[in-house]
Every structure is written in C-alpha cells, then in structure tokens.
Design an enzyme around this catalytic site. Structure first.
Site, PDB file in Angstrom:
ATOM      1  N   TRP A   1       0.529  -1.105   0.187  1.00  0.00           N
ATOM      2  CA  TRP A   1      -0.188   0.062   0.185  1.00  0.00           C
ATOM      3  C   TRP A   1       0.932   1.499  -0.160  1.00  0.00           C
ATOM      4  O   TRP A   1      -0.189   2.188  -0.583  1.00  0.00           O
ATOM      5  CB  TRP A   1      -1.167   0.166   1.339  1.00  0.00           C
ATOM      6  CG  TRP A   1      -1.555   1.256   0.956  1.00  0.00           C
ATOM      7  CD1 TRP A   1      -3.060   1.272   0.254  1.00  0.00           C
ATOM      8  CD2 TRP A   1      -2.365   2.539   1.568  1.00  0.00           C
ATOM      9  NE1 TRP A   1      -3.580   2.437   0.147  1.00  0.00           N
ATOM     10  CE2 TRP A   1      -2.918   3.231   1.056  1.00  0.00           C
ATOM     11  CE3 TRP A   1      -1.195   3.134   2.868  1.00  0.00           C
ATOM     12  CZ2 TRP A   1      -3.344   4.789   1.336  1.00  0.00           C
ATOM     13  CZ3 TRP A   1      -1.018   4.260   2.750  1.00  0.00           C
ATOM     14  CH2 TRP A   1      -2.293   5.078   2.253  1.00  0.00           C
ATOM     15  N   ASP A   2       1.688   1.659   0.712  1.00  0.00           N
ATOM     16  CA  ASP A   2       2.418   2.664   0.863  1.00  0.00           C
ATOM     17  C   ASP A   2       4.954   2.308  -0.052  1.00  0.00           C
ATOM     18  O   ASP A   2       5.262   2.981   0.977  1.00  0.00           O
ATOM     19  CB  ASP A   2       2.928   2.825   1.843  1.00  0.00           C
ATOM     20  CG  ASP A   2       3.152   4.801   2.890  1.00  0.00           C
ATOM     21  OD1 ASP A   2       2.475   5.155   1.727  1.00  0.00           O
ATOM     22  OD2 ASP A   2       3.248   4.745   3.414  1.00  0.00           O
ATOM     23  N   LEU A   3       4.746   1.794  -1.109  1.00  0.00           N
ATOM     24  CA  LEU A   3       5.974   1.799  -1.235  1.00  0.00           C
ATOM     25  C   LEU A   3       6.099   2.330  -1.900  1.00  0.00           C
ATOM     26  O   LEU A   3       6.550   2.731  -3.047  1.00  0.00           O
ATOM     27  CB  LEU A   3       5.715  -0.486  -2.364  1.00  0.00           C
ATOM     28  CG  LEU A   3       7.578  -0.110  -2.524  1.00  0.00           C
ATOM     29  CD1 LEU A   3       7.831  -0.320  -0.342  1.00  0.00           C
ATOM     30  CD2 LEU A   3       7.669  -1.486  -2.902  1.00  0.00           C
TER      31      LEU A   3
END
Ligand SMILES: Nc1ncnc2c1ncn2[C@@H]1O[C@H](COP(=O)(O)OP(=O)(O)O)[C@@H](O)[C@H]1O
Ligand SMILES: [Mg+2]
Length: 301
Positions: free
Chosen positions: A192-194
């Site tokens: 989700w937050d790469l």
C-alpha cells in the site's frame, strides 16, 4: 530519557488523540525494559511512528517502532510475518497489546530516495513490488474490494464539495472507471505505501521495503506511490505524461499486470487519495493525482 522529535509531536497532535503523544515516551521506556533493549542512536520518525535504533541483549542491532494502532496500522505486523523477510524488513518481535514492533535494523541513512537516477530507483521499487505482491493475502486481512466499493459509494457526496464542476465530473468518471475493475479485486498481499522513502539499503539484500500498511487486492492498486513520489524528477523531464508512463510501464511489466486493469486500479488510488483530501477540506483536486490518472488512462502515445 526518550525525547519525542518535535516534527513527530506536531504530526501526532494533528492526527491522533492527545493521549497517544502524552503516553509515548513512557511506552518507549517500558518497551525498552520489556525487551531489554539499549538505545544506540537518535530517534527516527515518520508522520505517525517513533522509531528507535536499539541493540538487543545478544548484541543484534534492531529498530523499535511505536505507532498508534488504528485500522491503517494494525495489519503491519500481520503482513510482515506473512512476508517473513522476503523483500521486506523482518519482524523480530511484536507486542499485541501496545502494537510495539521490533524490526531488523536497516540503513536509515540510505533510503531509495537518495538514489540520483530516477529510472534506476523505480526499477528497484518495481522489483520489490513484484516480489511482495507475489504472496497471497492472508485470511482475515482487510480487502481492497470493500474499500473500493466504499469509495465508489462515497464519490457523489464528496464530489459535490469540489468547487469546480469539471472536477466534480472527473471524480465521478474515476469512480465509474473503478466500478469496471471491481469484479476482480485481486487476492495478493499489498504493501500500500511502497514509495522511495519506504525502501532502505540493507546487508542481507541491497534494498528492503519497510512500513507496509497491508491489505489484500490487485497489485495495480500498489503502483501509485511509485508514480506520485519523487514528482520533481517527473517534472524535470519536461514531459509529465511521458515520464509518468515510463514509470507505469516499468511497474506493470515487472508485475506482469494487464495494463488496462492496472490503470483502473491506479485511478482507484487517485480516487482514494482525492476523497481523503476533499473530505479533509480541500476544494480542488490535487493536480498531481489528476495528471497521473490522465496519463495512465489516455490512449498510448
Ligand atoms: N528497520 C529499520 N531500520 C532502520 N531505520 C528504520 C527502520 N524502520 C524505520 N526506520 C526509520 O524510521 C522512519 C519511519 O519509519 P516508517 O516505518 O517509515 O514509519 P512511518 O509510517 O511513520 O513513515 C523511516 O523513514 C526510517 O528512517
Ligand atoms: Mg515511512
């Protein structure tokens, strides 16, 4: 004595109940005792987390991460355990009651954002993303299907808060596009937050991901943080759509993703980001989200 970095205190004050900040130094002290850790460097932080470089009793270097446990953060230890260090930081210990996590120590002085060559950095991100999303999502984890359905349902109400009629219509177009991919929401474990600051240099591999906010779904939904981050690099090329597509192609190829579906899920991410912003009081869409949605949905040049 643990001193909470000022920027973290400000961010916590803005986004979380005051009790969390008030209790944070005490929680850090108790957790250090509990796991018999010694602090060996300056505190680090993000928007919500305090990260202390520590040493365990056996001499291993680790990082203690403390963050409010809310819907966004509760799946982090579950995801880390499922990946088991493959392409991502290893979870060494976890306290269910406080949410405290003891992580393998990586090189915080070398996030991927410091790599000068934008294309090379994106290639590394793409490689990690492909590995991470190869893993099936574990049972019981929150699912993209539910949040995407919710987004589509909320769009008309939120769109009416935008000051510009064209932007209201654009937001609704995005929701229509998301509806088209909803029939196949996917079953992979997503990070989700790469983005480039959530990848750090390491010893056992050149680069490892940190800081996942996992959910289960289509890998296409994980592409956006690689597109809207390092935006100055995109602008500096002088051709925004082309530079966005260059990254998008690299990512979809690494993921082996269908381009159309990946574009649909990237629009879903633009929609998610925009709904948050507008519900938070913004009256205009973020031009970066608009530029990305346009680039990935326009016919190939
Ligand atoms: N395992 C680790 N080893 C070394 N530094 C870390 C580690 N995990 C996090 N950090 C440092 O702490 C910062 C914040 O951690 P992160 O997990 O990204 O939380 P946030 O969700 O607040 O961004 C990172 O940007 C990095 O500088
Ligand atoms: Mg982070």
């Amino acid at each position: 004595m643990i001193v909470i970095p000022r920027a973290l205190a400000e961010s916590l004050r803005k986004h979380f109940p005051p009790e969390w900040l008030a209790g944070l130094a005490g929680l850090a002290e108790r957790t250090l005792d509990q796991w018999r850790l010694t602090v060996d460097g300056k505190p680090m932080h993000g928007m919500a987390s305090l990260v202390l470089p520590v040493v365990r009793p056996d001499g291993t270097r680790a990082a203690l991460k403390l963050q409010p446990v809310d819907w966004e953060h509760e799946s982090e230890p579950v995801g880390l355990r499922t990946w088991d260090g493959d392409g991502i930081v290893r979870l060494l210990d976890h306290d269910r009651d406080t949410g405290a996590m003891l992580l393998e120590r990586l090189d915080d002085s070398r996030p991927l954002s410091t790599m000068p060559d934008d294309f090379a950095a994106t290639e590394i991100l793409a490689g990690l993303l492909a590995r991470l999303t190869r893993v099936p999502g574990p049972d019981g984890m929150r699912h993209l299907k539910d949040s995407a359905e919710q987004m589509v349902a909320n769009t008309p109400g939120t769109a009416s808060k935008l000051s510009d009629q064209d932007e209201q219509n654009l937001l609704k177009d995005w929701a229509a596009r998301v509806s088209e991919v909803l029939d196949e929401p996917g079953d992979r474990l997503l990070h989700w937050d790469l983005h480039y600051d959530n990848v750090l240099a390491a010893d056992r591999e050149p680069w490892l991901a940190i800081d996942p906010k996992p959910l289960v779904g289509d890998p296409g939904f994980d592409i956006m943080p690689a597109l809207d981050n390092r935006w100055d690099d995109i602008v500096a090329t002088g051709d925004v759509p082309k530079a966005v597509l260059r990254r998008f192609d690299l990512l979809t190829e690494a993921l082996g993703a269908d381009r159309q579906r990946a574009a649909g899920w990237t629009v879903a991410r633009a929609l998610q980001n925009s709904l948050w912003e507008v519900d938070g009081g913004e009256q205009r869409l973020d031009p970066i989200q608009v530029a990305i949605a346009q680039a990935v949905t326009s016919p190939r040049r």
